[in-house]
Write an enzyme that holds these catalytic residues in place. Structure first.
Site, mmCIF file in Angstrom:
data_model
loop_
_atom_site.group_PDB
_atom_site.id
_atom_site.type_symbol
_atom_site.label_atom_id
_atom_site.label_comp_id
_atom_site.label_asym_id
_atom_site.label_seq_id
_atom_site.Cartn_x
_atom_site.Cartn_y
_atom_site.Cartn_z
ATOM 1 C CB SER A 216 -0.838 -0.063 1.148
ATOM 2 O OG SER A 216 -1.884 0.904 0.912
ATOM 3 C CG ASP A 311 -6.531 -1.556 -4.500
ATOM 4 O OD1 ASP A 311 -7.122 -0.976 -3.635
ATOM 5 O OD2 ASP A 311 -5.268 -2.083 -4.279
ATOM 6 C CG HIS A 378 -5.456 -2.171 -0.376
ATOM 7 N ND1 HIS A 378 -5.034 -1.634 -1.500
ATOM 8 C CD2 HIS A 378 -4.759 -1.854 0.686
ATOM 9 C CE1 HIS A 378 -4.174 -0.979 -1.122
ATOM 10 N NE2 HIS A 378 -4.025 -0.745 0.160
#
Length: 438
Positions: A216, A311, A378
């Site tokens: 991330s 995502d 994610h």
């Protein structure tokens, strides 16, 4: 896992339960406000870990992950390498063994960004801005696991998880501490340098192979620091980078707004990042230079892009933010991709095409690799279920761990792009009880 068109499986309950437990724990730790950055933290750090928790609870054959202690950077005050609140940054180091004793895998933790002093002040009272709140021991799972069955290529390497506490993907370096009468330390660049120097001293300078990874916001940091990481290591060593769930897109949301660009512009201005991206086109807005699509244009070292085409965090907060959906017509779809209407799925397919266009230059780079599956998730490298297990997501019959290992060791070229949702029944698609507020 059942195909996306089927009813939610029993795994959905453990995932939802761990989400709620985590949020309660974060409340006790002092995290305040329902902010954009906290939303990303929930996706980046929590959702993938809840996968592992749900699988471990159902399988007695899975041994407990290793617990690895926290090390605080020595002399952090003198180096000016400080978390947002002025505390020393930290990392978790697990030593390698045998054939992996001279190999190093570094993982940069994710957790969003803070765009203004209010949101940064909130982070100062949490694990995302202060080592005072960080766990003294954490589990190493997925790509950090020391279990060969779960992590066949990197299990016995020296592995490091660097904690994230600066709010700008390890990139800021603002000298002034006082901002509107309150002390803030925007020192992510110095944190990066201080931790790297310690690891070099602890043996990384002799690495025969090294792998910089991140999830991330840590994935974005991986793009930003990949070439600098290469420069730290012996010229004859194999050095590559992996960004997981870090290819954030500069897209218009459902109301025609550039939500992510606006957010990134605030981060860039607050932490003085424009100079860091001096090679970025001067005609672009400040926030545009922070997007991976611009950053990757200047990276020389080989990088592997691991990203879902849908995502989950970006769908919720970049494509369909609540502020652009006042009538909540996207609510069900944002929570569960299986509940999207045909019109909404068409927009999601357009989002997928935006990702493909954004990595078009990467497709031409021979030494680079990518794995774009059609899952609603994610970050996928930090848990054993999605990284490598009998039920892992697969593209062309390869798990993520197998594809990454093949690419890192040059066993084959890896440039995998999955078909459109809902084609892949191996995906572990997230299903939320309620959206995270921003």
């Amino acid at each position: 896992m059942a195909p996306p068109s089927s009813p939610p499986s029993s795994a959905s309950a453990p995932i939802s339960r761990h989400l709620r437990l985590w949020l309660r724990r974060r409340g006790r730790a002092g995290a305040a406000g329902a902010t954009f950055a906290v939303a990303l933290l929930a996706a980046a750090l929590l959702l993938t870990l809840s996968y592992y928790a749900s699988v471990a609870s159902d399988s007695s054959s899975v041994r407990s992950p290793a617990l690895v202690g926290l090390t605080l950077v020595s002399g952090a005050q003198e180096k000016g390498a400080l978390c947002l609140d002025g505390s020393a940054p930290g990392y978790h180091l697990q030593r390698g063994s045998g054939t992996g004793s001279h190999s190093w895998l570094i993982h940069l933790e994710g957790g969003g960004w803070c765009r203004n002093l209010k949101s940064c002040a909130s982070r100062q009272r949490s694990i995302l801005g202060s080592s005072r709140y960080m766990e003294r021991q954490i589990e190493f799972t997925g790509i950090l696991s020391d279990d060969k069955s779960q992590n066949p290529d990197f299990y016995n390497w020296n592995k490091v998880k660097i904690r994230y506490c600066d709010g700008a993907s390890f990139s800021g370096d603002v000298r002034d501490e006082l901002q509107n009468g309150t002390r803030f330390f925007f020192r992510g660049q110095r944190i990066w340098e201080a931790v790297m120097n310690e690891l070099v001293f602890k043996g990384m300078r002799k690495a025969k192979q090294a792998f910089l990874t991140g999830c991330s916001a840590g994935g974005l940091a991986t793009y930003i620091h990949c070439d600098a990481f290469r420069a730290l290591l012996p010229k004859d060593s194999r050095v590559k980078c992996l960004a997981d769930g870090g290819f954030f897109l500069d897209v218009e949301d459902i109301a025609g707004k550039r939500t992510m660009r606006s957010f990134y512009s605030d981060v860039v201005r607050l932490q003085g990042l424009r100079e860091k991206f001096s090679n970025c086109n001067s005609n672009l807005e400040p926030g545009q230079c922070f997007f991976p699509r611009e950053v990757v244009k200047h990276i020389v070292n080989p990088v592997f892009i691991l990203n879902p085409a849908y995502d989950a965090w970006q769908v919720q907060h970049a494509l369909t933010p609540e502020s652009s959906d006042p009538h909540h017509s996207w609510l069900d779809c944002r929570l569960d991709i299986a509940k999207c209407s045909s019109e909404q799925l068409e927009i999601l397919q357009g989002f997928r095409k935006e990702l493909h266009a954004a990595i078009s230059e990467v497709k031409q780079k021979r030494d680079w690799g990518f794995y774009i599956n059609s899952c609603f998730v994610h970050c996928q490298s930090l848990n054993s279920l999605t990284w490598h297990s009998p039920t892992s997501p697969r593209v062309n019959n390869k798990s993520i761990a197998e594809a990454v290992g093949d690419w890192f060791f040059d066993r084959r070229e890896v440039k995998e792009i999955d078909c459109e949702y809902p084609c892949n029944p191996t995906c572990h698609n997230l299903a939320f009880v309620k959206p995270f507020k921003i």
